[in-house]
Write an enzyme that holds these catalytic residues in place. Sequence first.
Site, PDB file in Angstrom:
ATOM      1  CE  LYS A   9      86.474  40.811  85.078  1.00 45.15           C
ATOM      2  NZ  LYS A   9      87.674  40.232  84.444  1.00 45.15           N
ATOM      3  CB  SER A  25      69.496  39.445  94.679  1.00 48.93           C
ATOM      4  OG  SER A  25      69.063  40.477  95.540  1.00 48.93           O
ATOM      5  CE1 TYR A  58      66.896  39.327  92.256  1.00 48.37           C
ATOM      6  CE2 TYR A  58      67.292  37.030  92.813  1.00 48.37           C
ATOM      7  CZ  TYR A  58      66.661  38.233  93.063  1.00 48.37           C
ATOM      8  OH  TYR A  58      65.793  38.340  94.128  1.00 48.37           O
TER       9      TYR A  58
END
Length: 123
Positions: A9, A25, A58
């Site tokens: 994270k 992305s 992503y």
Amino acid sequence: MQKIMLSGKIHTARLTACLLDYEGSLEIDPELLAEAGILPYEKILVVNRNNGERLETYAIPGEPGSKVFCLNGPAAHRGKVGDVVTIMAFSVCTLEEAAVIAPAVIVLNEKNEIVMRKGRARR
């Protein structure tokens, strides 16, 4: 049985750019990706604190040391420069792995510098 658990994270990152004319992305400084235990091209969940938007995309590596967080393609509509976002990656774990996972978490300041580290990567 398997569990899907938080494995990495990046908290309180600031968007540095939003480029609509790109295939898509979130571009992220690879040094920050590594600190958070997130791999280049790994699926991520992005949550925008400023507008409540959430998106799956992503991670693509940017320039090392750049502190870049750039929403690309249609995702660019989900934020603006300066917005505060949290980026999360998840991994599929066995029950045994899930019981002891300690996700790598980094917290950033307004300059996208690491001010706190928590947990550890479990890859």
